[in-house]
Design a protein around this motif. Structure first.
Motif, PDB file in Angstrom:
ATOM      1  N   ILE A 159      20.540  21.347  17.274  1.00 56.12           N
ATOM      2  CA  ILE A 159      20.976  20.779  16.021  1.00 56.12           C
ATOM      3  C   ILE A 159      21.356  22.182  15.223  1.00 56.12           C
ATOM      4  O   ILE A 159      20.769  23.184  14.983  1.00 56.12           O
ATOM      5  N   VAL A 160      22.884  22.071  14.993  1.00 56.57           N
ATOM      6  CA  VAL A 160      23.177  23.198  14.297  1.00 56.57           C
ATOM      7  C   VAL A 160      24.017  22.760  12.861  1.00 56.57           C
ATOM      8  O   VAL A 160      24.532  21.553  12.643  1.00 56.57           O
ATOM      9  N   SER A 161      24.054  23.662  12.002  1.00 54.21           N
ATOM     10  CA  SER A 161      24.949  23.604  10.616  1.00 54.21           C
ATOM     11  C   SER A 161      25.917  24.617  10.419  1.00 54.21           C
ATOM     12  O   SER A 161      25.562  25.865  11.102  1.00 54.21           O
ATOM     13  N   TYR A 162      27.130  24.596  10.425  1.00 55.15           N
ATOM     14  CA  TYR A 162      27.982  25.607   9.945  1.00 55.15           C
ATOM     15  C   TYR A 162      29.213  24.989   9.078  1.00 55.15           C
ATOM     16  O   TYR A 162      29.512  23.874   9.002  1.00 55.15           O
ATOM     17  N   PRO A 163      29.913  26.176   8.497  1.00 50.91           N
ATOM     18  CA  PRO A 163      31.188  25.591   7.753  1.00 50.91           C
ATOM     19  C   PRO A 163      32.508  25.498   8.665  1.00 50.91           C
ATOM     20  O   PRO A 163      32.450  26.354   9.701  1.00 50.91           O
ATOM     21  N   THR A 164      33.288  24.623   8.601  1.00 50.35           N
ATOM     22  CA  THR A 164      34.502  24.535   9.200  1.00 50.35           C
ATOM     23  C   THR A 164      35.410  25.460   8.767  1.00 50.35           C
ATOM     24  O   THR A 164      35.225  25.883   7.514  1.00 50.35           O
ATOM     25  N   THR A 165      36.528  25.817   9.561  1.00 48.42           N
ATOM     26  CA  THR A 165      37.315  26.974   9.303  1.00 48.42           C
ATOM     27  C   THR A 165      38.786  26.589   9.626  1.00 48.42           C
ATOM     28  O   THR A 165      38.900  25.614  10.456  1.00 48.42           O
ATOM     29  N   PRO A 222      28.231  14.158  15.176  1.00 50.34           N
ATOM     30  CA  PRO A 222      27.936  14.582  14.112  1.00 50.34           C
ATOM     31  C   PRO A 222      26.782  13.948  13.284  1.00 50.34           C
ATOM     32  O   PRO A 222      26.812  12.837  13.507  1.00 50.34           O
ATOM     33  N   ILE A 223      26.236  14.732  12.548  1.00 49.19           N
ATOM     34  CA  ILE A 223      25.122  14.285  11.515  1.00 49.19           C
ATOM     35  C   ILE A 223      25.697  13.977  10.079  1.00 49.19           C
ATOM     36  O   ILE A 223      25.369  13.041   9.525  1.00 49.19           O
ATOM     37  N   GLU A 224      26.262  15.071   9.658  1.00 43.09           N
ATOM     38  CA  GLU A 224      26.714  14.950   8.184  1.00 43.09           C
ATOM     39  C   GLU A 224      28.099  15.820   8.348  1.00 43.09           C
ATOM     40  O   GLU A 224      28.170  16.899   9.026  1.00 43.09           O
ATOM     41  N   GLY A 225      29.033  15.447   7.544  1.00 41.69           N
ATOM     42  CA  GLY A 225      30.466  16.047   7.494  1.00 41.69           C
ATOM     43  C   GLY A 225      31.376  15.611   8.664  1.00 41.69           C
ATOM     44  O   GLY A 225      31.043  14.906   9.568  1.00 41.69           O
ATOM     45  N   THR A 226      32.589  16.132   8.300  1.00 43.74           N
ATOM     46  CA  THR A 226      33.580  15.995   9.412  1.00 43.74           C
ATOM     47  C   THR A 226      34.325  17.339   9.789  1.00 43.74           C
ATOM     48  O   THR A 226      34.480  18.047   9.301  1.00 43.74           O
ATOM     49  N   GLU A 227      34.494  17.249  11.184  1.00 42.18           N
ATOM     50  CA  GLU A 227      35.048  18.402  11.817  1.00 42.18           C
ATOM     51  C   GLU A 227      36.232  18.092  12.938  1.00 42.18           C
ATOM     52  O   GLU A 227      36.028  16.946  13.449  1.00 42.18           O
ATOM     53  N   GLN A 281      35.719  20.731  32.606  1.00 42.75           N
ATOM     54  CA  GLN A 281      37.299  21.208  32.538  1.00 42.75           C
ATOM     55  C   GLN A 281      37.915  21.051  31.194  1.00 42.75           C
ATOM     56  O   GLN A 281      38.942  21.524  30.798  1.00 42.75           O
ATOM     57  N   ASP A 282      37.031  20.525  30.305  1.00 41.70           N
ATOM     58  CA  ASP A 282      37.412  20.451  28.661  1.00 41.70           C
ATOM     59  C   ASP A 282      36.946  21.464  28.245  1.00 41.70           C
ATOM     60  O   ASP A 282      35.904  21.540  27.489  1.00 41.70           O
ATOM     61  N   ALA A 283      37.785  22.384  27.599  1.00 47.85           N
ATOM     62  CA  ALA A 283      37.762  23.477  26.894  1.00 47.85           C
ATOM     63  C   ALA A 283      37.951  23.062  25.621  1.00 47.85           C
ATOM     64  O   ALA A 283      38.460  22.031  25.143  1.00 47.85           O
ATOM     65  N   HIS A 284      36.914  23.472  24.652  1.00 47.50           N
ATOM     66  CA  HIS A 284      36.701  23.189  23.252  1.00 47.50           C
ATOM     67  C   HIS A 284      36.523  24.107  22.281  1.00 47.50           C
ATOM     68  O   HIS A 284      35.980  25.300  22.494  1.00 47.50           O
ATOM     69  N   ARG A 285      37.191  24.064  21.173  1.00 47.51           N
ATOM     70  CA  ARG A 285      37.209  24.943  19.936  1.00 47.51           C
ATOM     71  C   ARG A 285      36.683  24.057  18.777  1.00 47.51           C
ATOM     72  O   ARG A 285      37.423  23.295  18.386  1.00 47.51           O
ATOM     73  N   THR A 286      35.281  24.444  18.453  1.00 44.14           N
ATOM     74  CA  THR A 286      34.687  23.341  17.399  1.00 44.14           C
ATOM     75  C   THR A 286      34.925  23.965  16.036  1.00 44.14           C
ATOM     76  O   THR A 286      35.299  25.271  15.718  1.00 44.14           O
ATOM     77  N   ALA A 287      34.522  23.406  15.021  1.00 48.36           N
ATOM     78  CA  ALA A 287      34.320  23.760  13.594  1.00 48.36           C
ATOM     79  C   ALA A 287      35.509  24.271  13.073  1.00 48.36           C
ATOM     80  O   ALA A 287      35.721  24.904  12.085  1.00 48.36           O
ATOM     81  N   ILE A 288      36.584  23.440  13.404  1.00 42.33           N
ATOM     82  CA  ILE A 288      37.908  23.439  12.721  1.00 42.33           C
ATOM     83  C   ILE A 288      37.899  22.485  11.408  1.00 42.33           C
ATOM     84  O   ILE A 288      37.537  21.235  11.555  1.00 42.33           O
ATOM     85  N   ALA A 289      38.568  23.156  10.417  1.00 40.16           N
ATOM     86  CA  ALA A 289      38.690  22.372   9.118  1.00 40.16           C
ATOM     87  C   ALA A 289      39.496  21.100   9.121  1.00 40.16           C
ATOM     88  O   ALA A 289      40.616  21.654   9.816  1.00 40.16           O
ATOM     89  N   VAL A 290      39.316  20.027   8.991  1.00 39.19           N
ATOM     90  CA  VAL A 290      40.286  18.796   8.749  1.00 39.19           C
ATOM     91  C   VAL A 290      41.171  19.124   7.751  1.00 39.19           C
ATOM     92  O   VAL A 290      40.756  19.208   6.589  1.00 39.19           O
ATOM     93  N   ASP A 291      42.449  19.087   8.145  1.00 30.44           N
ATOM     94  CA  ASP A 291      43.626  19.192   7.119  1.00 30.44           C
ATOM     95  C   ASP A 291      43.470  20.622   6.173  1.00 30.44           C
ATOM     96  O   ASP A 291      43.807  20.444   5.027  1.00 30.44           O
ATOM     97  N   GLY A 292      42.679  21.490   6.888  1.00 30.09           N
ATOM     98  CA  GLY A 292      42.543  22.767   6.315  1.00 30.09           C
ATOM     99  C   GLY A 292      41.402  22.825   5.175  1.00 30.09           C
ATOM    100  O   GLY A 292      41.627  23.798   4.688  1.00 30.09           O
ATOM    101  N   LYS A 293      40.662  21.909   5.096  1.00 29.24           N
ATOM    102  CA  LYS A 293      39.794  21.826   3.889  1.00 29.24           C
ATOM    103  C   LYS A 293      38.505  22.094   4.523  1.00 29.24           C
ATOM    104  O   LYS A 293      37.854  21.147   5.107  1.00 29.24           O
ATOM    105  N   PRO A 294      37.811  23.479   4.338  1.00 30.81           N
ATOM    106  CA  PRO A 294      36.650  23.627   4.749  1.00 30.81           C
ATOM    107  C   PRO A 294      35.432  22.794   4.360  1.00 30.81           C
ATOM    108  O   PRO A 294      35.495  22.415   3.239  1.00 30.81           O
TER     109      PRO A 294
END
Length: 151
Positions: free
Chosen positions: A50-56, A75-80, A125-138
């Motif tokens: 279980i993790v928490s972080y800001p998107t960027t 996801p538990i809370e928020g959108t990434e 085989q699925d490389a992933h980059r997490t914690a990206i802000a949706v529409d640039g909104k952290p």
């Protein structure tokens, strides 16, 4: 990669037993009640972080893949946004066996937007980059990452 809704686990055909086990766990447990950190479900075969972080922005994040475990992001809370590409289409960096962490570099091929009620399964085989802000909104997010041993 499998992107789906946790509310419709039967609509994805025949899922691997281990992925179905994660969906069953979701149905019978309150992820929001778990504290941040690692929680053992079945030894080192199945556990959840279980993790928490800001998107960027993507420039502030890194690509990863795993050889020993598949990831199930919930996801538990928020959108990434999670950027995705096939590992073979990226420049591959060092693999750290003790962390089961495969570094990679390059552009995104596709994106998945995850919000509560969704899940995303990432295979080796699925490389992933997490914690990206949706529409640039952290946004601050909280999520579960199930680790399912595959070797």
């Amino acid at each position: 990669m499998i992107h789906g809704k946790t509310s419709r686990p039967d609509s994805y055909g025949t899922l691997e037993t281990s992925v179905q086990e994660v969906l069953d766990y979701l149905e019978n447990n309150d992820l929001a009640a778990l504290e941040n950190g690692s929680h053992v479900i079945d030894g080192n075969r199945l556990f959840v972080n279980i993790v928490s972080y800001p998107t960027t922005s993507p420039e502030n994040r890194f690509w990863e893949a795993h050889k020993d475990y598949l990831d199930v992001h919930v996801p538990i809370e928020g959108t990434e946004q999670i950027d995705l590409n096939f590992l073979e289409d990226l420049e591959v960096g060092e693999y750290k066996k003790e962390e089961d962490f495969q570094a990679a570099f390059g552009p995104a091929r596709m994106h998945a937007i995850l919000k509560p009620g969704d899940f995303l399964v990432c295979y080796p085989q699925d490389a992933h980059r997490t914690a990206i802000a949706v529409d640039g909104k952290p946004e601050q997010i909280r999520k579960a990452i199930f680790k399912v041993r595959i070797c």
